[in-house]
Design a protein around this motif. Sequence first.
Motif, short mmCIF file in Angstrom:
data_model
loop_
_atom_site.label_atom_id
_atom_site.label_comp_id
_atom_site.label_asym_id
_atom_site.label_seq_id
_atom_site.Cartn_x
_atom_site.Cartn_y
_atom_site.Cartn_z
N PRO A 1 47.56 18.66 27.36
CA PRO A 1 46.80 17.74 26.52
C PRO A 1 45.46 17.42 27.18
CG PRO A 1 49.05 16.99 26.76
CD PRO A 1 48.86 18.12 27.72
N PRO A 2 44.41 17.31 26.39
CA PRO A 2 43.10 17.02 27.00
C PRO A 2 43.07 15.62 27.63
CG PRO A 2 42.95 16.97 24.60
CD PRO A 2 44.33 17.44 24.95
N LYS A 3 42.20 15.47 28.60
CA LYS A 3 42.06 14.18 29.26
C LYS A 3 41.62 13.11 28.28
CE LYS A 3 41.49 15.88 33.94
NZ LYS A 3 40.68 15.92 35.15
N SER A 4 40.95 13.50 27.22
CA SER A 4 40.54 12.52 26.20
C SER A 4 41.76 11.87 25.55
CB SER A 4 39.64 13.16 25.15
OG SER A 4 40.32 14.20 24.47
N ASP A 5 42.85 12.61 25.41
CA ASP A 5 44.09 12.03 24.86
C ASP A 5 44.66 11.00 25.83
OD1 ASP A 5 43.77 13.72 22.71
OD2 ASP A 5 45.58 14.90 23.10
N ALA A 6 44.62 11.32 27.11
CA ALA A 6 45.10 10.38 28.12
C ALA A 6 44.22 9.14 28.14
CB ALA A 6 45.13 11.04 29.49
N ALA A 7 42.92 9.34 27.98
CA ALA A 7 42.00 8.19 27.95
C ALA A 7 42.30 7.29 26.75
CB ALA A 7 40.55 8.69 27.92
N LYS A 8 42.61 7.89 25.61
CA LYS A 8 42.97 7.09 24.43
C LYS A 8 44.21 6.24 24.70
CE LYS A 8 41.18 10.30 21.03
NZ LYS A 8 41.54 11.31 20.00
N LEU A 9 45.20 6.85 25.35
CA LEU A 9 46.42 6.11 25.67
C LEU A 9 46.11 4.97 26.66
CD1 LEU A 9 49.09 8.93 25.96
CD2 LEU A 9 48.83 7.27 24.13
N LEU A 10 45.24 5.24 27.62
CA LEU A 10 44.86 4.18 28.57
C LEU A 10 44.16 3.04 27.85
CD1 LEU A 10 43.66 6.22 31.67
CD2 LEU A 10 45.44 4.47 31.65
N ARG A 11 43.29 3.36 26.90
CA ARG A 11 42.61 2.30 26.13
C ARG A 11 43.63 1.49 25.33
NH1 ARG A 11 38.76 6.32 25.60
NH2 ARG A 11 39.43 6.92 23.51
N LYS A 12 44.62 2.17 24.81
CA LYS A 12 45.68 1.50 24.05
C LYS A 12 46.43 0.50 24.94
CE LYS A 12 49.01 3.04 20.62
NZ LYS A 12 49.74 4.20 20.08
N LEU A 13 46.53 0.83 26.21
CA LEU A 13 47.25 -0.02 27.16
C LEU A 13 46.42 -1.22 27.64
CD1 LEU A 13 48.97 2.65 29.40
CD2 LEU A 13 50.07 1.11 27.79
N GLN A 14 45.13 -1.20 27.44
CA GLN A 14 44.27 -2.26 27.97
C GLN A 14 44.68 -3.64 27.49
OE1 GLN A 14 40.27 -1.01 27.09
NE2 GLN A 14 40.02 -0.14 29.13
N GLY A 15 45.17 -3.73 26.28
CA GLY A 15 45.58 -5.02 25.75
C GLY A 15 46.94 -5.48 26.26
#
Length: 119
Positions: A104-118
């Motif tokens: 999976p591209p790192k952009s997918d991982a970044a999206k998941l990390l953003r989802k976790l920020q809250g």
Amino acid sequence: GHLAQARLAEHLKQYISAEDHLRRAAEAAPQQAGRLMDLARFLVQRGRYDEAEQSFAQAEKLAPDAPDVIYGRAAAYVEARRNLDVARTLLKRYMLLQLTPDDPPKSDAAKLLRKLQGN
């Protein structure tokens, strides 16, 4: 063949059959962490977290630094909204790995990390 049969059974909401095929796929390829990850993700979706953890642990033992194992476990945790601190750590680790086009591209991982920020 078992993996395809599992996907079909899951689509048809025949979850017992799907699990059986996923377990058979894992048994038929005991050195492939991906089959254990398939089973673990299925178990997470069914709310069977303890069993999923066993499959995740086996997959990690086979391939501790495999990007698909690291990302797959993190994504399953995020989807289930469980072990979010572990998911965050796994995703940060994933971002540092050398990936192949099959990962999976790192952009997918970044999206998941953003989802976790809250959380």
